[in-house]
Motif scaffolding. Structure first.
Motif, PDB file in Angstrom:
ATOM      1  N   PHE A 529       0.821  -1.215   0.000  1.00 16.37           N
ATOM      2  CA  PHE A 529       0.000   0.000   0.000  1.00 16.37           C
ATOM      3  C   PHE A 529       0.856   1.267   0.000  1.00 16.37           C
ATOM      4  O   PHE A 529       0.357   2.350   0.298  1.00 16.37           O
ATOM      5  N   SER A 530       2.128   1.120  -0.336  1.00 12.71           N
ATOM      6  CA  SER A 530       3.059   2.258  -0.279  1.00 12.71           C
ATOM      7  C   SER A 530       3.751   2.473  -1.617  1.00 12.71           C
ATOM      8  O   SER A 530       4.181   1.512  -2.277  1.00 12.71           O
ATOM      9  N   GLN A 531       3.904   3.742  -1.974  1.00 15.40           N
ATOM     10  CA  GLN A 531       4.637   4.090  -3.190  1.00 15.40           C
ATOM     11  C   GLN A 531       6.064   3.560  -3.153  1.00 15.40           C
ATOM     12  O   GLN A 531       6.655   3.244  -4.192  1.00 15.40           O
ATOM     13  N   ASP A 532       6.613   3.418  -1.947  1.00 11.78           N
ATOM     14  CA  ASP A 532       7.979   2.908  -1.796  1.00 11.78           C
ATOM     15  C   ASP A 532       8.116   1.467  -2.264  1.00 11.78           C
ATOM     16  O   ASP A 532       9.227   0.988  -2.473  1.00 11.78           O
ATOM     17  N   GLY A 533       7.000   0.775  -2.405  1.00 10.92           N
ATOM     18  CA  GLY A 533       7.049  -0.630  -2.796  1.00 10.92           C
ATOM     19  C   GLY A 533       6.912  -0.870  -4.282  1.00 10.92           C
ATOM     20  O   GLY A 533       6.815  -2.038  -4.709  1.00 10.92           O
ATOM     21  N   PHE A 534       6.927   0.202  -5.077  1.00  7.03           N
ATOM     22  CA  PHE A 534       6.697   0.052  -6.516  1.00  7.03           C
ATOM     23  C   PHE A 534       7.578   1.008  -7.305  1.00  7.03           C
ATOM     24  O   PHE A 534       7.787   2.161  -6.917  1.00  7.03           O
ATOM     25  N   GLU A 535       8.083   0.533  -8.424  1.00  7.16           N
ATOM     26  CA  GLU A 535       8.864   1.383  -9.336  1.00  7.16           C
ATOM     27  C   GLU A 535       8.632   0.913 -10.772  1.00  7.16           C
ATOM     28  O   GLU A 535       8.828  -0.261 -11.106  1.00  7.16           O
ATOM     29  N   TRP A 536       8.195   1.838 -11.602  1.00  3.47           N
ATOM     30  CA  TRP A 536       8.051   1.510 -13.023  1.00  3.47           C
ATOM     31  C   TRP A 536       9.430   1.298 -13.652  1.00  3.47           C
ATOM     32  O   TRP A 536      10.372   2.025 -13.369  1.00  3.47           O
ATOM     33  N   ILE A 537       9.524   0.309 -14.519  1.00  2.00           N
ATOM     34  CA  ILE A 537      10.651   0.226 -15.452  1.00  2.00           C
ATOM     35  C   ILE A 537      10.228   0.862 -16.774  1.00  2.00           C
ATOM     36  O   ILE A 537      10.846   1.789 -17.266  1.00  2.00           O
ATOM     37  N   ASP A 538       9.104   0.366 -17.314  1.00  5.06           N
ATOM     38  CA  ASP A 538       8.595   0.943 -18.565  1.00  5.06           C
ATOM     39  C   ASP A 538       7.093   0.686 -18.676  1.00  5.06           C
ATOM     40  O   ASP A 538       6.644  -0.453 -18.627  1.00  5.06           O
ATOM     41  N   TYR A 539       6.333   1.780 -18.766  1.00  2.00           N
ATOM     42  CA  TYR A 539       4.892   1.663 -18.972  1.00  2.00           C
ATOM     43  C   TYR A 539       4.482   2.164 -20.356  1.00  2.00           C
ATOM     44  O   TYR A 539       3.287   2.191 -20.683  1.00  2.00           O
ATOM     45  N   SER A 540       5.471   2.564 -21.176  1.00  2.00           N
ATOM     46  CA  SER A 540       5.159   3.239 -22.441  1.00  2.00           C
ATOM     47  C   SER A 540       5.400   2.383 -23.680  1.00  2.00           C
ATOM     48  O   SER A 540       5.267   2.870 -24.800  1.00  2.00           O
ATOM     49  N   ASP A 541       5.742   1.103 -23.506  1.00  2.00           N
ATOM     50  CA  ASP A 541       5.980   0.250 -24.669  1.00  2.00           C
ATOM     51  C   ASP A 541       4.654  -0.280 -25.215  1.00  2.00           C
ATOM     52  O   ASP A 541       4.377  -1.478 -25.203  1.00  2.00           O
ATOM     53  N   ASN A 542       3.838   0.645 -25.683  1.00  2.00           N
ATOM     54  CA  ASN A 542       2.527   0.247 -26.205  1.00  2.00           C
ATOM     55  C   ASN A 542       2.646  -0.475 -27.543  1.00  2.00           C
ATOM     56  O   ASN A 542       1.766  -1.242 -27.931  1.00  2.00           O
ATOM     57  N   ASN A 544       4.650  -2.899 -28.300  1.00  2.00           N
ATOM     58  CA  ASN A 544       4.741  -4.330 -28.003  1.00  2.00           C
ATOM     59  C   ASN A 544       3.713  -4.796 -26.974  1.00  2.00           C
ATOM     60  O   ASN A 544       3.646  -5.988 -26.672  1.00  2.00           O
ATOM     61  N   CYS A 545       2.950  -3.836 -26.412  1.00  2.00           N
ATOM     62  CA  CYS A 545       1.975  -4.154 -25.366  1.00  2.00           C
ATOM     63  C   CYS A 545       2.661  -4.847 -24.183  1.00  2.00           C
ATOM     64  O   CYS A 545       2.197  -5.879 -23.677  1.00  2.00           O
ATOM     65  N   VAL A 546       3.746  -4.264 -23.738  1.00  2.00           N
ATOM     66  CA  VAL A 546       4.513  -4.799 -22.615  1.00  2.00           C
ATOM     67  C   VAL A 546       4.631  -3.731 -21.542  1.00  2.00           C
ATOM     68  O   VAL A 546       4.868  -2.554 -21.841  1.00  2.00           O
ATOM     69  N   ILE A 547       4.425  -4.131 -20.285  1.00  5.44           N
ATOM     70  CA  ILE A 547       4.729  -3.247 -19.160  1.00  5.44           C
ATOM     71  C   ILE A 547       5.684  -3.983 -18.233  1.00  5.44           C
ATOM     72  O   ILE A 547       5.691  -5.214 -18.159  1.00  5.44           O
ATOM     73  N   SER A 548       6.500  -3.212 -17.517  1.00 10.02           N
ATOM     74  CA  SER A 548       7.477  -3.812 -16.612  1.00 10.02           C
ATOM     75  C   SER A 548       7.650  -2.921 -15.389  1.00 10.02           C
ATOM     76  O   SER A 548       7.637  -1.691 -15.496  1.00 10.02           O
ATOM     77  N   PHE A 549       7.802  -3.549 -14.232  1.00  8.99           N
ATOM     78  CA  PHE A 549       7.939  -2.785 -12.995  1.00  8.99           C
ATOM     79  C   PHE A 549       8.644  -3.623 -11.938  1.00  8.99           C
ATOM     80  O   PHE A 549       8.788  -4.846 -12.074  1.00  8.99           O
ATOM     81  N   ILE A 550       9.085  -2.941 -10.898  1.00  5.15           N
ATOM     82  CA  ILE A 550       9.755  -3.596  -9.777  1.00  5.15           C
ATOM     83  C   ILE A 550       8.855  -3.505  -8.549  1.00  5.15           C
ATOM     84  O   ILE A 550       8.282  -2.447  -8.268  1.00  5.15           O
ATOM     85  N   ARG A 551       8.706  -4.595  -7.839  1.00  9.16           N
ATOM     86  CA  ARG A 551       8.041  -4.626  -6.539  1.00  9.16           C
ATOM     87  C   ARG A 551       9.109  -4.755  -5.459  1.00  9.16           C
ATOM     88  O   ARG A 551      10.044  -5.546  -5.600  1.00  9.16           O
ATOM     89  N   LYS A 552       8.933  -3.977  -4.382  1.00  7.52           N
ATOM     90  CA  LYS A 552       9.962  -3.881  -3.353  1.00  7.52           C
ATOM     91  C   LYS A 552       9.411  -4.187  -1.975  1.00  7.52           C
ATOM     92  O   LYS A 552       8.282  -3.801  -1.636  1.00  7.52           O
ATOM     93  N   GLY A 553      10.234  -4.879  -1.166  1.00  9.40           N
ATOM     94  CA  GLY A 553       9.919  -5.102   0.230  1.00  9.40           C
ATOM     95  C   GLY A 553      10.830  -4.266   1.110  1.00  9.40           C
ATOM     96  O   GLY A 553      11.459  -3.294   0.662  1.00  9.40           O
ATOM     97  N   ASN A 554      10.926  -4.647   2.365  1.00  9.95           N
ATOM     98  CA  ASN A 554      11.778  -3.911   3.297  1.00  9.95           C
ATOM     99  C   ASN A 554      13.256  -4.137   3.024  1.00  9.95           C
ATOM    100  O   ASN A 554      14.088  -3.268   3.293  1.00  9.95           O
ATOM    101  N   ASN A 555      13.575  -5.322   2.506  1.00  6.40           N
ATOM    102  CA  ASN A 555      14.957  -5.679   2.200  1.00  6.40           C
ATOM    103  C   ASN A 555      15.159  -5.654   0.684  1.00  6.40           C
ATOM    104  O   ASN A 555      14.473  -6.354  -0.048  1.00  6.40           O
ATOM    105  N   PRO A 556      16.131  -4.849   0.198  1.00  6.41           N
ATOM    106  CA  PRO A 556      16.368  -4.781  -1.258  1.00  6.41           C
ATOM    107  C   PRO A 556      16.663  -6.134  -1.889  1.00  6.41           C
ATOM    108  O   PRO A 556      16.434  -6.327  -3.088  1.00  6.41           O
TER     109      PRO A 556
END
Length: 635
Positions: A529-542, A544-556
């Motif tokens: 539920f926190s912005q700190d737990g999410f980071e876009w890699i690429d949302y604009s590759d329309n 190829n219809c591909v999206i990519s992102f990183i999900r993060k916990g307390n430990n990198p």
């Protein structure tokens, strides 16, 4: 002759709390209670009916004769009628016969606080002792951790009357049978919680339970109150939390229910613009009346206390928040500030949430709320409504709209699948694919998927994998987990025979694997539920219809890379930007052969290289499966 003896469970303090809207344990006072008074065993009865001229308890113990057992009105003007009837035993059936002081009307009402009710279509209340020896002390001690917002929260939504039926006998499963079959199934598929569509007694099956009459009684369709306790106990033994749908938004106008209870508008608002719901042809509670607030909050507390439930999902919150909900101009009246917000209802919801969280550790309240009303899942002390979570209806709508499109057109609608991230952390969102999405001609979730047979199942695996890797908690309606083909029918059973087919069984295996992924990977829940737990890699590759992102916990070290390919094209050398010179190890792929997929994957770890991509200094080349989601551990 009146065989009712004067007796009271109420103190003056109880009356003061009741009148001020702050008595949250009214179930200990109102209703029927088996007692011994001066050595005589019997039943104490009490009911709120301030507009009554007289109140009789009628039942199978007096041949339903009015006047045989007249209750006594309290002297303090509270409108409470009460008394003790000798000889009443557990299982006695009864109602209140109320003669109104307003218009002489005589009503025959079920007890609003009855703990047990006759099997519909019969309508009497039943005197019932709720004694039960719970065996879930170990679970209850740890549930605060299990139900915390930084823990996995994956919900299986169930309609008890249609999950499974005994076909040869054409009957419901009982609570006891569900304690064996349903508990085992939810544990097998890996859900952390089960949510029951309303179990409180309701007269009309097609309402699915959302038109309540017995607010304090689990429906007798499936067994006795202790049988339902046993079901909850067994879920807790399996480490699974239990959420109940709760309906404080409206109630039906059935003759034996709360409507026009004592010949006056007692529970419902007297103004039709506030007291009648045009969508459901039902009555709306008067949230500005303190005694009604005490009734409703006491009801919530009752299920948490006596049935050990772990959460309440509050139905139709949007209809409570706005005075103009489903009303045309001239059919509603602005509040004192000229706005459309229902100030009484907002105040009630805040009181409800404050009471729940102050009195019970390790529980959650969840709002089914479909508007942009702010801070639904924020604490009341910062101006919020105080819910723990809110359904993410926008995500649900946009995602289903996107997935029903043929992949060739998806490149023009990339925003539908990425827009949710612009507001994903404004609330503590739960991603729902609920019962409302598989009825009334909307088709099943599987039925929405485009393409040939293989593509339809691949799309469904893709949808669920995207859902489980998207920030937020999850909810999936029964049958969706194996690709139910037809719309849900409340009066039948799920199509369990479909599991004999590999593709449907593959969907079940996918959901089971996703639950295991979600519950085992801290990056998917610790900061869901926190912005700190999410980071876009690429949302604009329309293209190829591909999206990519990183999900993060307390430990990198727990970080995950998620790549979604929304087309049936295999992308054998897809370059992806990375924040560090690390290696990628694929830990989940929705195209796995066990799931019914084609087996395109990344069997070996992929090393990053110093080549800028996606605005990052490093990148790696991976293979993307068709209509698939790949999840990589970054290490």
């Amino acid at each position: 002759m009146n065989n009712v003896l004067p007796h009271s469970l109420f103190t003056s303090f109880d009356i003061d709390l009741f009148r001020s809207g702050k008595h949250f344990q009214l179930y200990e006072k109102f209703g029927s209670h088996l007692l011994e008074v001066d050595g005589v065993k019997g039943g104490y009865f009490s009911v709120w009916a301030p507009a009554a001229k007289s109140v009789s308890v009628v039942g199978d113990f007096n041949y339903w004769v009015q006047g045989e057992h007249l209750l006594n009105v309290r002297w303090d003007g509270s409108g409470i009628w009460e008394g003790f009837i000798p000889g009443i035993e557990n299982g006695a059936k009864y109602k209140y016969k109320i003669q109104s002081n307003v218009n002489g009307l005589v009503t025959e009402k079920a007890d609003p606080f009855a703990r047990y009710c006759e099997l519909p279509p019969n309508t009497a209340s039943v005197v019932w002792d709720l004694k039960y020896k719970w065996k879930d002390s170990g679970y209850m001690k740890t549930r605060a951790d299990k139900n915390a917002l930084d823990r996995p929260y994956s919900v299986y939504e169930v309609h008890l009357g249609s999950w499974k039926r005994k076909v040869e006998e054409n009957r419901f499963l009982t609570y006891i049978e569900m304690a064996e079959e349903l508990v085992a199934y939810v544990r097998e598929t890996g859900f952390t919680h089960v949510e029951f569509m309303p179990v409180m007694e309701y007269p009309y099956d097609p309402s699915w339970g959302y038109q309540l009459v017995g607010y304090f009684a689990p429906t007798s369709r499936f067994g006795k109150p202790q049988d339902f306790m046993f079901l909850v106990d067994k879920f807790h033994e399996a480490g699974i939390g239990v959420i109940l749908d709760w309906v404080p938004s409206h109630f039906p106008s059935d003759a034996h229910g709360l409507g026009f209870f004592d010949g006056s508008h007692l529970y419902e608002h007297p103004d039709i613009r506030k007291g009648y719901h045009p969508d459901w042809k039902s009555l709306v509670f008067n949230y500005g009346r303190n005694e009604v607030r005490s009734f409703l909050i006491s009801n919530a507390m009752f299920w948490l206390q006596h049935y050990h439930v772990d959460g309440l999902r509050v139905d139709a919150v949007a209809s409570m928040l706005y005075l103009d909900y489903s009303r045309n101009d001239g059919e509603w009246e602005p509040n004192i500030f000229g706005g459309r917000e229902n100030l009484d209802s907002i105040s009630f919801l805040k009181d409800f949430n404050e009471a729940v969280y102050a009195n019970f550790d390790g529980v959650q309240t969840i709002a089914e709320e479909s508007t942009s009303f702010p801070m639904v899942s924020r604490p009341t002390y910062v101006g919020g409504l105080g819910f723990g979570m809110k359904w993410m209806m926008g995500w649900m709508h946009d995602t289903l709209e996107y997935f029903k499109k043929e992949p060739i057109y998806r490149s023009y609608h990339q925003n539908d699948i990425t827009f949710s991230m612009t507001y994903a952390f404004t609330e503590n969102f739960m991603l729902p694919l609920s019962h409302d999405e598989v009825v009334y001609g909307k088709r099943s979730i599987f039925g929405r998927m485009p393409g040939d047979e293989w593509q339809r199942f691949a799309n469904l695996r893709l949808l669920y994998s995207y859902m489980f890797t998207h920030p937020g908690s999850k909810l999936l309606f029964m049958g969706d987990e194996f690709g139910q083909s037809e719309e849900w029918k409340f009066d039948g059973s799920l199509d369990w025979h479909l599991l004999q087919y590999d593709f449907h069984n593959g969907i079940k295996k996918t959901v089971t694997a996703l639950n295991k992924l979600y519950t085992s990977q801290p990056a998917l829940f610790e900061k869901q539920f926190s912005q700190d737990g999410f980071e876009w890699i690429d949302y604009s590759d329309n293209q190829n219809c591909v999206i990519s992102f990183i999900r993060k916990g307390n430990n990198p070290k727990d970080d995950l890379l998620v790549i979604c390919n929304f087309t049936p094209v295999v992308r054998e050398e897809y370059r992806i930007g990375l924040p560090s010179k690390s290696k990628l190890t694929e830990i989940f792929n929705s195209d796995h052969p066990d799931f019914g997929g084609s087996g395109v994957s990344n069997p070996k770890a992929v090393k990053a290289e110093t080549k800028p991509w996606n605005g990052r200094e490093y990148s790696a080349v991976v293979c993307l499966s068709p209509l698939g989601v790949s999840v990589f551990k970054i290490g």
